[in-house]
Motif scaffolding. Structure first.
Motif, PDB file in Angstrom:
ATOM      1  N   GLY A  95       0.772  -1.232   0.028  1.00 31.82           N
ATOM      2  CA  GLY A  95       0.067  -0.094  -0.101  1.00 31.82           C
ATOM      3  C   GLY A  95       0.651   1.131   0.124  1.00 31.82           C
ATOM      4  O   GLY A  95       0.356   2.312  -0.739  1.00 31.82           O
ATOM      5  N   PHE A  96       2.095   1.320   0.836  1.00 32.04           N
ATOM      6  CA  PHE A  96       2.781   2.526   0.543  1.00 32.04           C
ATOM      7  C   PHE A  96       3.533   2.557  -0.602  1.00 32.04           C
ATOM      8  O   PHE A  96       3.711   3.547  -1.046  1.00 32.04           O
ATOM      9  CB  PHE A  96       3.800   2.549   1.945  1.00 32.04           C
ATOM     10  N   VAL A  97       3.984   1.286  -1.210  1.00 33.53           N
ATOM     11  CA  VAL A  97       4.590   1.416  -2.624  1.00 33.53           C
ATOM     12  C   VAL A  97       3.510   2.122  -3.575  1.00 33.53           C
ATOM     13  O   VAL A  97       3.941   2.962  -4.352  1.00 33.53           O
ATOM     14  CB  VAL A  97       5.069   0.045  -2.988  1.00 33.53           C
ATOM     15  N   PHE A  98       2.465   1.775  -3.502  1.00 29.09           N
ATOM     16  CA  PHE A  98       1.340   2.251  -4.445  1.00 29.09           C
ATOM     17  C   PHE A  98       1.113   3.708  -4.152  1.00 29.09           C
ATOM     18  O   PHE A  98       1.071   4.566  -5.220  1.00 29.09           O
ATOM     19  CB  PHE A  98       0.108   1.274  -4.102  1.00 29.09           C
ATOM     20  N   SER A  99       1.217   3.877  -2.980  1.00 25.80           N
ATOM     21  CA  SER A  99       0.531   5.399  -2.652  1.00 25.80           C
ATOM     22  C   SER A  99       1.575   6.247  -2.817  1.00 25.80           C
ATOM     23  O   SER A  99       1.685   7.450  -3.218  1.00 25.80           O
ATOM     24  CB  SER A  99       0.457   5.471  -0.848  1.00 25.80           C
ATOM     25  N   ILE A 100       3.105   5.648  -2.612  1.00 27.02           N
ATOM     26  CA  ILE A 100       4.349   6.711  -3.104  1.00 27.02           C
ATOM     27  C   ILE A 100       4.492   6.837  -4.494  1.00 27.02           C
ATOM     28  O   ILE A 100       4.435   8.248  -5.143  1.00 27.02           O
ATOM     29  CB  ILE A 100       5.631   5.808  -2.856  1.00 27.02           C
ATOM     30  N   GLN A 101       3.894   5.921  -5.220  1.00 31.51           N
ATOM     31  CA  GLN A 101       3.773   5.894  -6.710  1.00 31.51           C
ATOM     32  C   GLN A 101       2.811   6.849  -7.227  1.00 31.51           C
ATOM     33  O   GLN A 101       2.974   8.070  -8.137  1.00 31.51           O
ATOM     34  CB  GLN A 101       3.792   4.613  -7.529  1.00 31.51           C
ATOM     35  N   LEU A 102       1.748   6.783  -6.684  1.00 31.58           N
ATOM     36  CA  LEU A 102       0.438   7.650  -6.921  1.00 31.58           C
ATOM     37  C   LEU A 102       0.705   9.109  -6.693  1.00 31.58           C
ATOM     38  O   LEU A 102       0.286   9.757  -7.252  1.00 31.58           O
ATOM     39  CB  LEU A 102      -0.789   6.903  -6.161  1.00 31.58           C
ATOM     40  N   LEU A 103       1.399   9.253  -5.368  1.00 32.02           N
ATOM     41  CA  LEU A 103       1.507  10.656  -5.194  1.00 32.02           C
ATOM     42  C   LEU A 103       2.406  11.260  -5.965  1.00 32.02           C
ATOM     43  O   LEU A 103       2.528  12.602  -6.109  1.00 32.02           O
ATOM     44  CB  LEU A 103       1.959  10.834  -3.460  1.00 32.02           C
ATOM     45  N   LEU A 104       3.558  10.478  -6.412  1.00 35.95           N
ATOM     46  CA  LEU A 104       4.394  11.018  -7.481  1.00 35.95           C
ATOM     47  C   LEU A 104       3.794  11.426  -8.664  1.00 35.95           C
ATOM     48  O   LEU A 104       4.221  12.334  -9.124  1.00 35.95           O
ATOM     49  CB  LEU A 104       5.528  10.055  -7.607  1.00 35.95           C
ATOM     50  N   VAL A 105       2.785  10.588  -9.058  1.00 32.37           N
ATOM     51  CA  VAL A 105       2.056  10.890 -10.222  1.00 32.37           C
ATOM     52  C   VAL A 105       1.460  12.254  -9.992  1.00 32.37           C
ATOM     53  O   VAL A 105       0.945  13.235 -11.187  1.00 32.37           O
ATOM     54  CB  VAL A 105       1.128   9.840 -10.724  1.00 32.37           C
ATOM     55  N   SER A 109       5.663  13.334 -11.716  1.00 29.88           N
ATOM     56  CA  SER A 109       6.870  12.612 -11.855  1.00 29.88           C
ATOM     57  C   SER A 109       6.617  11.651 -13.008  1.00 29.88           C
ATOM     58  O   SER A 109       5.868  10.765 -13.137  1.00 29.88           O
ATOM     59  CB  SER A 109       7.072  12.077 -10.670  1.00 29.88           C
ATOM     60  N   ALA A 110       7.722  11.965 -14.119  1.00 29.00           N
ATOM     61  CA  ALA A 110       7.489  11.199 -15.292  1.00 29.00           C
ATOM     62  C   ALA A 110       7.842   9.763 -15.138  1.00 29.00           C
ATOM     63  O   ALA A 110       7.448   8.723 -15.529  1.00 29.00           O
ATOM     64  CB  ALA A 110       8.667  11.822 -16.355  1.00 29.00           C
ATOM     65  N   SER A 111       8.796   9.580 -14.174  1.00 27.83           N
ATOM     66  CA  SER A 111       9.216   8.128 -13.830  1.00 27.83           C
ATOM     67  C   SER A 111       7.887   7.294 -13.306  1.00 27.83           C
ATOM     68  O   SER A 111       7.969   6.065 -13.616  1.00 27.83           O
ATOM     69  CB  SER A 111      10.406   8.089 -12.808  1.00 27.83           C
ATOM     70  N   ALA A 112       7.290   7.926 -12.372  1.00 27.11           N
ATOM     71  CA  ALA A 112       5.894   7.312 -11.649  1.00 27.11           C
ATOM     72  C   ALA A 112       4.739   7.042 -12.878  1.00 27.11           C
ATOM     73  O   ALA A 112       4.355   6.004 -12.707  1.00 27.11           O
ATOM     74  CB  ALA A 112       5.630   8.207 -10.818  1.00 27.11           C
ATOM     75  N   ILE A 113       5.013   7.989 -13.617  1.00 28.81           N
ATOM     76  CA  ILE A 113       3.971   7.688 -14.945  1.00 28.81           C
ATOM     77  C   ILE A 113       4.293   6.630 -15.683  1.00 28.81           C
ATOM     78  O   ILE A 113       3.377   5.577 -15.936  1.00 28.81           O
ATOM     79  CB  ILE A 113       3.681   9.020 -15.609  1.00 28.81           C
ATOM     80  N   GLU A 114       5.521   6.570 -15.995  1.00 27.82           N
ATOM     81  CA  GLU A 114       6.208   5.332 -16.859  1.00 27.82           C
ATOM     82  C   GLU A 114       5.863   4.075 -15.885  1.00 27.82           C
ATOM     83  O   GLU A 114       5.679   2.974 -16.737  1.00 27.82           O
ATOM     84  CB  GLU A 114       7.607   5.562 -16.902  1.00 27.82           C
ATOM     85  N   TRP A 115       6.213   4.026 -14.620  1.00 29.95           N
ATOM     86  CA  TRP A 115       5.964   2.812 -13.993  1.00 29.95           C
ATOM     87  C   TRP A 115       4.540   2.301 -14.115  1.00 29.95           C
ATOM     88  O   TRP A 115       4.156   1.161 -14.036  1.00 29.95           O
ATOM     89  CB  TRP A 115       6.456   3.106 -12.549  1.00 29.95           C
ATOM     90  N   PHE A 116       3.624   3.309 -14.071  1.00 27.90           N
ATOM     91  CA  PHE A 116       2.336   2.825 -14.047  1.00 27.90           C
ATOM     92  C   PHE A 116       1.855   2.339 -15.288  1.00 27.90           C
ATOM     93  O   PHE A 116       1.158   1.429 -15.612  1.00 27.90           O
ATOM     94  CB  PHE A 116       1.294   3.844 -13.542  1.00 27.90           C
ATOM     95  N   LYS A 117       2.453   2.922 -16.410  1.00 24.52           N
ATOM     96  CA  LYS A 117       1.971   2.510 -17.726  1.00 24.52           C
ATOM     97  C   LYS A 117       2.793   1.227 -17.896  1.00 24.52           C
ATOM     98  O   LYS A 117       2.100   0.485 -18.795  1.00 24.52           O
ATOM     99  CB  LYS A 117       2.921   3.418 -18.806  1.00 24.52           C
ATOM    100  N   ARG A 118       3.689   0.782 -17.385  1.00 30.76           N
ATOM    101  CA  ARG A 118       4.375  -0.421 -17.743  1.00 30.76           C
ATOM    102  C   ARG A 118       3.694  -1.448 -17.018  1.00 30.76           C
ATOM    103  O   ARG A 118       3.623  -2.534 -17.472  1.00 30.76           O
ATOM    104  CB  ARG A 118       6.150  -0.400 -17.008  1.00 30.76           C
TER     105      ARG A 118
END
Length: 172
Positions: A95-105, A109-118
């Protein structure tokens, strides 16, 4: 090997060596046990960090297989309570990993957007979004809201629904 990786490995080995030297040179049994307990805690922290890195790298689908194996081992070795603990801790960690990425989006954050796309389709994102919705708010509170209060910083407006809509356009 990568120089940075070698530095990490050397730091871990040095930490264990220092704790081992402390345990070896302890004047009493209780001090020796304290050092050995510290080595166990360091090992546990390394394992938790490794699990977080693997989970972030592989994504949720692949992680589900590792979760099932890890849970089976925990239940077979320590019983049903260990299975419950593994489930709760996995929910918190992922949940924290997902939340970190979501808050980066949320912060573009371009890298977080790419992570979600991938790793996600919109359908799989929406499922995890619903599952980890409470964690998103907890992480937002700890990571963005509290520091904004302490540093008197203007906080951005946070709306999980707007993030969900932006992810719909990103992942479609």
């Amino acid at each position: 090997m990568n120089r940075e990786l070698l530095i990490y490995i050397a730091t871990l080995i040095a930490g264990f060596a220092i704790l081992l030297a402390g345990a070896y040179s302890s004047p009493s049994f209780s001090e020796e046990m304290d050092y050995i307990e510290a080595m166990g805690i360091l090992t546990a922290l390394i394992m938790v960090f490794s699990i977080v890195v693997i989970a972030a790298h592989l994504g949720f689908r692949s992680f589900a297989l590792f979760m099932a194996l890890f849970m089976a081992m925990a239940i077979s070795l320590y019983g049903i309570y260990a299975g419950i603990i593994v489930t709760v801790m996995t929910y918190i960690v992922w949940g924290f990993v997902f939340s970190i990425q979501l808050l980066l989006v949320h912060n573009q954050s371009a890298s977080a957007i790419e992570w979600f796309k991938r790793y996600y389709s919109y359908k799989s994102f929406e499922l995890e979004y619903k599952i980890f919705y409470p964690m998103v708010w907890i992480f937002y509170f700890l990571w963005d809201y509290l520091p904004a209060i302490f540093y008197k910083d203007k906080d951005k407006q946070f709306s999980p629904e707007s993030i969900k809509e932006s992810m719909k356009s990103i992942l479609s």
